[in-house]
Design an enzyme around this catalytic site. Structure first.
Site, PDB file in Angstrom:
ATOM      1  N   GLU A 168       0.716  -1.197   0.325  1.00 40.54           N
ATOM      2  CA  GLU A 168       0.293  -0.001  -0.426  1.00 40.54           C
ATOM      3  C   GLU A 168       0.791   1.417   0.039  1.00 40.54           C
ATOM      4  O   GLU A 168       0.478   1.817   1.153  1.00 40.54           O
ATOM      5  CB  GLU A 168      -0.894  -0.060   1.130  1.00 40.54           C
ATOM      6  CG  GLU A 168      -1.833  -1.009   0.490  1.00 40.54           C
ATOM      7  CD  GLU A 168      -3.011  -1.270   2.442  1.00 40.54           C
ATOM      8  OE1 GLU A 168      -2.800  -0.579   3.243  1.00 40.54           O
ATOM      9  OE2 GLU A 168      -3.982  -1.933   2.035  1.00 40.54           O
TER      10      GLU A 168
ATOM     11  N   GLU B 149      -5.664  -8.097  -1.297  1.00 38.85           N
ATOM     12  CA  GLU B 149      -6.188  -7.907   0.461  1.00 38.85           C
ATOM     13  C   GLU B 149      -7.742  -7.983  -0.345  1.00 38.85           C
ATOM     14  O   GLU B 149      -8.777  -6.421  -0.463  1.00 38.85           O
ATOM     15  CB  GLU B 149      -5.785  -6.907   0.834  1.00 38.85           C
ATOM     16  CG  GLU B 149      -4.284  -7.118   1.934  1.00 38.85           C
ATOM     17  CD  GLU B 149      -3.826  -6.374   2.357  1.00 38.85           C
ATOM     18  OE1 GLU B 149      -4.152  -5.862   3.139  1.00 38.85           O
ATOM     19  OE2 GLU B 149      -2.800  -6.014   2.199  1.00 38.85           O
TER      20      GLU B 149
HETATM   21  C1  BG6 Z   1      -4.880  -3.478   4.302  1.00 33.41           C
HETATM   22  C2  BG6 Z   1      -2.970  -3.628   5.232  1.00 33.41           C
HETATM   23  O1  BG6 Z   1      -4.984  -1.954   4.639  1.00 33.41           O
HETATM   24  O2  BG6 Z   1      -5.342  -3.871   5.648  1.00 33.41           O
HETATM   25  C3  BG6 Z   1      -2.936  -4.235   6.105  1.00 33.41           C
HETATM   26  O3  BG6 Z   1      -2.090  -4.129   4.294  1.00 33.41           O
HETATM   27  C4  BG6 Z   1      -3.943  -4.271   7.685  1.00 33.41           C
HETATM   28  O4  BG6 Z   1      -1.990  -4.770   6.722  1.00 33.41           O
HETATM   29  C5  BG6 Z   1      -5.759  -4.421   6.710  1.00 33.41           C
HETATM   30  O5  BG6 Z   1      -4.160  -5.362   8.178  1.00 33.41           O
HETATM   31  C6  BG6 Z   1      -6.094  -4.379   7.945  1.00 33.41           C
HETATM   32  O6  BG6 Z   1      -6.586  -3.283   8.094  1.00 33.41           O
HETATM   33  P1  BG6 Z   1      -7.150  -2.980  10.120  1.00 33.41           P
HETATM   34  O7  BG6 Z   1      -6.346  -2.215  10.416  1.00 33.41           O
HETATM   35  O8  BG6 Z   1      -7.989  -3.641   9.944  1.00 33.41           O
HETATM   36  O9  BG6 Z   1      -6.098  -4.801  10.556  1.00 33.41           O
END
Ligand code: BG6
Length: 484
Positions: free
Chosen positions: A192, A385
């Site tokens: 990201e 993701e």
């Molecule tokens: C993304 C990241 O922004 O979102 C991850 O690459 C992260 O590392 C995921 O865990 C979800 O975000 P969060 O804050 O719910 O863990």
């Protein structure tokens, strides 16, 4: 009613994780602390009030090295993947996954960033993990830097704004591909990369409290330029390995104009340009797009480049695009109403529902996003993701009946299948995440995304045992039938 979805047979289905959210063992085998491991868990009285979570000063970070305040630092403990990786990888395989996206901790390989030689014990750990993936027949995608710069680089060199860090990163990344190119086909130099705006506050710039917005923006874009040059150097080097592919990773989130008022439509277009397309544009064309030059000028931002930077960027663009997609948001010229408790400050959309963390669920927005990216870049796409964070507890049968997650995943898979029918070249998907991990944004275990429940609470209390949720079996069946 079951619906059968169409996906290519070689579509790469899998799960994604990140070192500081899973590994633990923060002081083992030569590892040092990263910026991510300096952030304490803060219990919120009201989950929707996030005002306490952002007030770290540089002094707080320094104090945290010796933990002077007796706080809990969840990313130092993760879910103990360091010791349980065999069990976890076997579970991913059992779920039917074909690819595992993980990151390497820079702090295990070059603990302070500037050592002459890599830490052998760190390399041994990752070799064992990759061997295990190979044994289980899992393809691997590696994120070289998932937010976790060695803390000492920020203290001794000032983080990314120092050009010396480009060389440190390159040495680290080169070491990884030299050592592991036989195991790892897909490489993502940065996670990201567009979230530097958020994360420059965490170690890259130290505390930003005393800086003006213009100074912060200038610092952020200089950090970014140096990261882009570092990435391009890695891409250039990686060309000597025929079997590897290097992609980018951008935090994407579809944005819509709040309404059809042209002023809001234009505002959305401009926000899209600078918050997402700018990053993809530079990494796919090797040039700063024209709209960014106007933005920099009007915001007093000038980026210091060295001789050769333009050429290296131009000649070393990415081979595929990967992105995270969790939610969508609305944009207007005037302030919009925000969803509650959302670190990302997303504009509310009356047609969507949000998770407990204010992340608005929008599967159609994913199809929209996939089409946008394919139309603009014509490069293979990978969703690195996507997932749903929820407060969950084990029931008396030692499982979680997570029908909401099944619905979330199924609806997103459906729209991916539709996008493929639209003609989009989407070749893989790694959900966030196959197993509960420590949250990146809020440092808690309570925000659970996994198909597998992990018995740790926010203070790392618990057995650490793994339990399959209902979604685990659903996904396993989906992999065989492609039915939702
Ligand atoms: C993304 C990241 O922004 O979102 C991850 O690459 C992260 O590392 C995921 O865990 C979800 O975000 P969060 O804050 O719910 O863990």
């Amino acid at each position: 009613m079951n619906k059968k979805l169409e996906f290519p047979n070689d579509f790469l289905w899998g799960g994604a994780t990140a070192a500081t959210q899973i590994e633990g063992a923060y002081n083992v085998d030569g590892k040092s602390l990263s910026v991510m491991e300096m952030i304490p868990f803060i219990e919120l009285k009201d989950r929707k009030d996030l005002s306490q979570t952002r007030k770290l000063t540089t002094q707080d970070l320094i104090d945290s090295i010796e933990n002077k305040k007796g706080l809990h630092y969840p990313k130092r403990y993760g879910i103990d993947f360091y010791h349980r990786y065999k069990e976890d990888i076997a579970l991913f395989k059992e779920a039917g996954m074909k690819i595992f996206r993980m990151s390497v901790a820079w702090t295990r390989i070059f603990p302070n960033g500037d050592e002459a030689e890599p830490n052998k014990r760190g390399l041994e750990f990752y070799r064992s993990v990759f061997e295990e993936c190979k044994k289980q027949g899992l393809e691997v995608m590696v994120t070289i830097n998932h937010f976790d710069m060695p803390f000492s680089i920020t203290q001794n060199y000032g983080g990314w704004k120092n050009r010396k860090v480009i060389d440190m990163y390159f040495k680290y990344a080169k070491t990884l591909i030299d050592e592991f190119h036989e195991y790892v086909k897909y490489w993502l130099p940065f996670n990201e990369i567009n979230l530097g705006v958020l994360f420059s506050a965490m170690g890259l710039e130290g505390s930003t409290e005393d800086k003006s917005l213009a100074e912060r923006l200038a610092g952020t874009y200089q950090d970014l330029h140096n990261q882009l040059v570092a990435q391009a150097k890695f891409i250039e080097y990686a060309k000597k390995f025929n079997n590897t592919k290097v992609g980018c990773m951008v935090a994407d989130a579809t944005t819509y104009a709040l309404d059809c008022n042209p002023i809001n439509v234009l505002e959305n277009q401009q926000k899209e340009q600078m918050k997402k397309f700018f990053y993809y544009d530079v990494m796919t064309t090797g040039e700063y797009p024209s709209y960014s030059k106007r933005y920099f000028k009007e915001n007093g931002i000038s980026i210091v480049k060295e001789n050769g930077d333009d050429e290296i960027l131009k000649n070393n663009t990415v081979e595929f695009i990967s992105f995270s997609y969790y939610m969508s948001s609305t944009i207007a010229k005037e302030e919009v109403e925000l969803t509650e408790g959302n670190l990302m400050k997303m504009g509310k959309n009356p047609f969507l529902v949000a998770t407990e963390w204010g992340w608005q669920i929008d599967p159609l927005g994913l199809r929209y996003c996939l089409n946008q990216l394919w139309d603009r870049y014509h490069l293979p796409l990978f969703i690195s993701e996507n997932g749903m964070g929820v407060l969950e507890t084990l029931n008396e049968k030692n499982t979680v009946e997570d029908d909401y997650r099944i619905e979330y995943l199924g609806k997103h898979f459906e729209q991916m299948s539709e996008a493929i029918k639209d003609g989009v070249n989407l070749f893989g998907y790694t959900m966030w995440t196959p197993i509960d991990v420590v949250s990146a944004g809020s440092n808690e275990m309570s925000k659970r995304y996994g198909l597998i429940y992990v018995d740790y609470d926010d203070y790392h209390k618990g057995t650490g045992n793994r339990f399959k949720k209902k979604s685990f079996y659903w996904f396993q069946n989906f992999m065989k039938t492609k039915e939702i």
